[in-house]
Write a protein that holds these residues in place. Structure first.
Motif, short mmCIF file in Angstrom:
data_model
loop_
_atom_site.label_atom_id
_atom_site.label_comp_id
_atom_site.label_asym_id
_atom_site.label_seq_id
_atom_site.Cartn_x
_atom_site.Cartn_y
_atom_site.Cartn_z
N CYS A 143 0.76 -1.13 -0.03
CA CYS A 143 0.03 -0.04 0.07
C CYS A 143 0.88 1.24 0.04
N ARG A 144 0.99 1.89 -1.18
CA ARG A 144 1.79 3.10 -1.17
C ARG A 144 1.32 4.25 -2.49
N GLY A 145 1.99 5.04 -2.47
CA GLY A 145 1.89 6.13 -3.62
C GLY A 145 0.26 6.47 -3.84
N GLY A 146 -0.57 6.75 -2.89
CA GLY A 146 -1.78 7.37 -2.99
C GLY A 146 -2.87 6.30 -3.53
N LYS A 147 -2.66 5.14 -3.38
CA LYS A 147 -3.74 4.37 -3.90
C LYS A 147 -4.76 4.46 -3.09
N SER A 148 -6.11 4.41 -3.55
CA SER A 148 -7.32 4.69 -2.96
C SER A 148 -7.76 3.65 -2.41
N ARG A 149 -8.31 3.93 -1.05
CA ARG A 149 -9.07 2.67 -0.15
C ARG A 149 -7.90 1.89 0.15
N CYS A 150 -6.63 2.28 0.39
CA CYS A 150 -5.52 1.42 0.53
C CYS A 150 -4.92 1.62 2.11
N VAL A 151 -4.81 0.57 2.84
CA VAL A 151 -4.43 0.56 4.07
C VAL A 151 -3.31 -0.26 4.52
N PRO A 152 -2.20 0.01 4.85
CA PRO A 152 -1.03 -0.79 4.80
C PRO A 152 -1.07 -1.95 6.14
N HIS A 153 -0.69 -2.92 5.87
CA HIS A 153 -0.68 -4.02 6.78
C HIS A 153 0.83 -4.43 7.04
N PRO A 154 1.59 -3.71 8.09
CA PRO A 154 2.81 -3.97 8.13
C PRO A 154 3.04 -5.18 8.86
N ALA A 155 4.11 -6.12 8.38
CA ALA A 155 4.36 -7.46 9.14
C ALA A 155 5.05 -7.14 10.42
N ALA A 156 5.70 -6.02 10.74
CA ALA A 156 6.49 -5.82 11.93
C ALA A 156 6.03 -4.62 12.20
N PRO A 157 4.63 -4.36 12.87
CA PRO A 157 4.02 -3.24 13.12
C PRO A 157 4.65 -2.44 14.43
N ALA A 158 4.76 -1.36 14.30
CA ALA A 158 5.54 -0.49 15.23
C ALA A 158 4.61 0.24 16.42
N ASP A 159 5.18 0.38 17.48
CA ASP A 159 4.29 1.12 18.60
C ASP A 159 2.93 0.57 19.03
#
Length: 278
Positions: A143-159
């Motif tokens: 999920c990058r570059g202003g894709k619509s309805r895009c939510v990143p799902h990190p495999a190593a989430p921070a915080d």
């Protein structure tokens, strides 16, 4: 005349002996008193002066500290809670490795029927990943570059929370849209535990699971590879009334996470690119 003051003047200042010495001296005193015949005990106590009686009382007080006598015996932890707390302690002692955002979390799992799945998941969720599931290769777009309805799902989430209560509250914010049920909670735990977590976060996850009601330990469970593992289960039901049993598996020696009832983790690590293996 103040007998206690006389006792203080006679004995002088002194430090308390060590706890082991106190326990041993008390046992010797009680054993000596038990060996005396009743007549001798009467003679002994009959001849004790007020100062001597005060000294005897003081000795007993010194030999038997109040906190040792009144200290309650803690109840043993239930087996599943003990296992989860041990896993948390082991996790907290692991080195804290922070992967780069452009790296991938590689995971290889094995199912009970022998099939194996592999995934390369983007650390920050913005890079294109890959998966081999049930023999099919699937491209996983980042999920990058202003894709619509895009939510990143990190495999190593921070915080993520490092406190058990805060982690439990985080887990109850289900992302699966099935309601706030134990089934949802189990899926959240499997998702997090199967990824890359910082040691304090992983420890908080296990401590949060230890607070879930209805846990059952299976100390002689087997995973999909045939390994003997510690299994932690709870029975849950979806909002549609479908029964489900979530299970989390731990190595019985290292308490490392070895997967869930859905599959055993046989390899995992941080790699620089898709198709690369640790």
């Amino acid at each position: 005349m103040d007998e206690l003051q006389l006792l203080r003047d006679f004995a002088g200042p002194a430090e308390l002996p060590a706890r082991d010495d106190l326990t041993r001296k008390r046992a010797e005193l009680l054993a000596a008193a038990a060996r005396l015949r009743p007549r001798h005990r009467r003679a002994m106590w009959g001849g004790v002066t007020a100062a001597g009686l005060a000294a005897a009382i003081a000795a007993v007080v010194v030999l038997a500290p109040a906190d040792e006598i009144a200290r309650p015996i803690p109840a043993p932890e239930p087996e599943p809670v003990r296992i989860l707390h041990a896993a948390a302690a082991k996790a907290r002692a692991l080195p804290d490795v922070t992967p780069r955002p452009d790296q991938f979390v590689y995971t290889k799992t094995r199912l009970a029927d022998g099939r194996e799945n592999e995934t390369w998941a983007s650390v920050d969720g913005t890079h294109d990943g890959l998966s081999f599931v049930f023999g099919h290769e699937t491209f996983v777009a980042g999920c990058r570059g202003g894709k619509s309805r895009c939510v990143p799902h990190p495999a190593a989430p921070a915080d993520l929370p490092t406190d058990a209560d805060a982690m439990l509250a985080y887990l109850h914010k289900s992302t699966y849209g099935e309601g706030d049920t134990l089934h949802d909670l189990g899926r959240e735990v499997v998702d997090l535990a199967g990824g890359h977590l910082r040691p304090a976060v992983r420890a908080a996850l296990y401590e949060a699971v230890a607070k879930v009601p209805g846990l059952v330990a299976r100390p002689d469970a087997k995973d999909a590879t045939g390994r003997t593992v510690f299994g932690i289960t709870w029975n849950s039901t979806t909002e549609h009334g479908i029964g489900n049993q979530d299970e989390f598996l731990f190595d019985p020696v290292t308490f490392a996470y070895l997967g869930s009832g859905m599959g055993a983790v046989v390899s995992q690590g941080i790699v620089d690119s898709v198709r690369q293996r640790p």
